[in-house]
Write an enzyme that holds these catalytic residues in place. Structure first.
Site, short mmCIF file in Angstrom:
data_model
loop_
_atom_site.label_atom_id
_atom_site.label_comp_id
_atom_site.label_asym_id
_atom_site.label_seq_id
_atom_site.Cartn_x
_atom_site.Cartn_y
_atom_site.Cartn_z
N LYS A 279 0.83 -1.20 0.00
CA LYS A 279 0.00 0.00 0.00
C LYS A 279 0.86 1.25 0.00
O LYS A 279 1.96 1.25 0.58
CB LYS A 279 -0.91 0.02 1.23
CG LYS A 279 -2.02 -1.01 1.20
CD LYS A 279 -2.91 -0.87 2.41
CE LYS A 279 -4.03 -1.90 2.37
NZ LYS A 279 -4.96 -1.69 1.25
N ARG A 353 -10.71 -10.99 0.52
CA ARG A 353 -11.51 -12.03 -0.13
C ARG A 353 -10.91 -13.41 0.08
O ARG A 353 -11.60 -14.41 0.01
CB ARG A 353 -11.67 -11.72 -1.62
CG ARG A 353 -10.42 -11.75 -2.45
CD ARG A 353 -10.57 -10.96 -3.74
NE ARG A 353 -10.61 -9.53 -3.47
CZ ARG A 353 -10.81 -8.62 -4.41
NH1 ARG A 353 -10.99 -8.99 -5.67
NH2 ARG A 353 -10.83 -7.34 -4.11
#
Length: 375
Positions: A279, A353
């Site tokens: 990130k 996920r």
């Protein structure tokens, strides 16, 4: 803050502050009109002067000067009547409670916003007022070392004109308090620093609330997850020295065969660097909150237990860090989830996920009527 329902007229309350309301562009009606009349038209004067219109979120304070027993009157705006709903009640109650806190009022009393002209049931209105008031006063102190301010207000009385409506109002208030407690629990976990709110810590919180409200709890550790072949979850966890947990909370397990089953599954990434799909620094500062989905599940299960819902509800909270290291998973790897489906990793920052994949496979064993997944 203690919330209770009492019969009576709001203008007769001797609380430190009473709370009334007004729709935008309207004239005082119902309980607000009764207070206005007791104050010789002071509320009407406030409206007439243009100092109060009833706009959503607007707040004004009047001082009765012994015209009524209460020391203060807090007026809150409801906004346009056509836009009124329970969310408006929650926000209105929150604004009123915050104003009472600012005024250092210990004991407050309020009418039920929406139970009259708002056309909501007594129970709905009481629940929304309780939720909004409690959550509006939420204040995370956590690891701060300065002196904690005195909690104010300490009590809120829901003043019910018709004594026959007291049971419905109390039921609504109790439901609102239970839901607010679950939300506050979730907020506390989200606000904690990541060196404290680890997967093991979340499992500990789950065990504590399970004991308090009568839920079944089971916590799977790495070896148990390996036995279930949870390859998606374990791929995310393998880059961290902090071990993962798979938290299972269950309400009404003993009645699972006779009740509809609902499964809640929440993402519990207790810190998310993005892994090797790193990130940017601008995003890294909020990544302790990437466990909020799992936190919401634990908070919801706490409320469900308190409310003793007539459903079989299962809460699943897979929890792990997503870190960088010599054991971390990498883009272009292929891993296998617990149902045998293979997953090619295009981005290690799609870790949520991965956790939810194995959680949803696990959810299938309960044959649920519905599944809610929260990322």
């Amino acid at each position: 803050m203690d919330i209770k329902t009492i019969p009576g007229a709001i203008q007769a309350s001797d609380a430190d502050a009473i709370i009334v309301n007004l729709f935008e562009g309207a004239q005082p009606g119902g309980a607000t009109k009764a207070v206005d009349q007791s104050l010789a038209g002071a509320i009407g004067d406030l409206i007439e002067s243009g100092d109060f219109s009833g706009k959503a979120g607007q707040v004004a304070v009047l001082y009765p000067r012994d015209a009524i027993p209460a020391r203060r009157v807090i007026m809150v705006g409801l906004g346009p009547r056509e836009e009124f709903n329970v969310d408006v009640i929650r926000r209105t109650a929150a604004r009123a409670a915050q104003k009472a806190r600012d005024l250092k009022a210990e004991r407050t009393a309020t009418i039920l916003h929406g139970a009259g002209a708002g056309e909501l049931s007594i129970e709905e209105a009481a629940q929304a007022v309780a939720e909004g008031s409690l959550l509006g006063l939420y204040d995370y102190r956590g690891q701060k070392t300065d002196d904690r301010p005195e909690p104010r207000p300490t009590s809120l009385e829901l003043v019910i004109f018709n004594e026959g409506d007291i049971p419905a109002a109390q039921q609504g208030a109790d439901a609102g308090a239970a839901i607010a407690a679950g939300v506050a629990l979730t907020r506390d976990m989200v606000n904690l620093p990541p060196n404290i709110c680890t997967p093991a810590y979340m499992a500990q919180v789950a065990a504590e609330i399970a004991e308090e409200v009568g839920l079944r709890v089971e916590v799977l550790e790495r070896k148990q997850m390996e036995a279930l072949k949870m390859g998606a979850l374990l791929a995310v966890a393998q880059g961290s020295d902090t071990p993962p947990r798979f938290i299972i909370l269950e309400h009404n397990r003993e009645r699972a065969s006779e009740l509809d089953s609902i499964v809640l599954a929440g993402k519990g990434v207790t810190f998310d660097t993005g892994g090797y799909s790193l990130k940017p620094k601008e995003s890294m500062g909020t990544m302790k909150a990437d466990m909020a989905g799992a936190g919401a599940v634990i908070g919801a299960m706490y409320a469900i237990g308190k409310l003793n819902l007539n459903l079989h509800v299962v809460g699943l909270a897979p929890a792990a860090d997503n870190m960088i290291g010599s054991h971390a998973y990498r883009p272009q790897e292929v891993v296998t989830a617990s149902n045998g489906v293979t997953i090619e990793i295009n981005s290690t920052d799609a870790e949520g996920r991965m956790l939810l994949a194995d959680a949803l496979v696990y959810a299938a064993r309960f044959r649920p009527a519905a599944v809610v997944d929260i990322a």
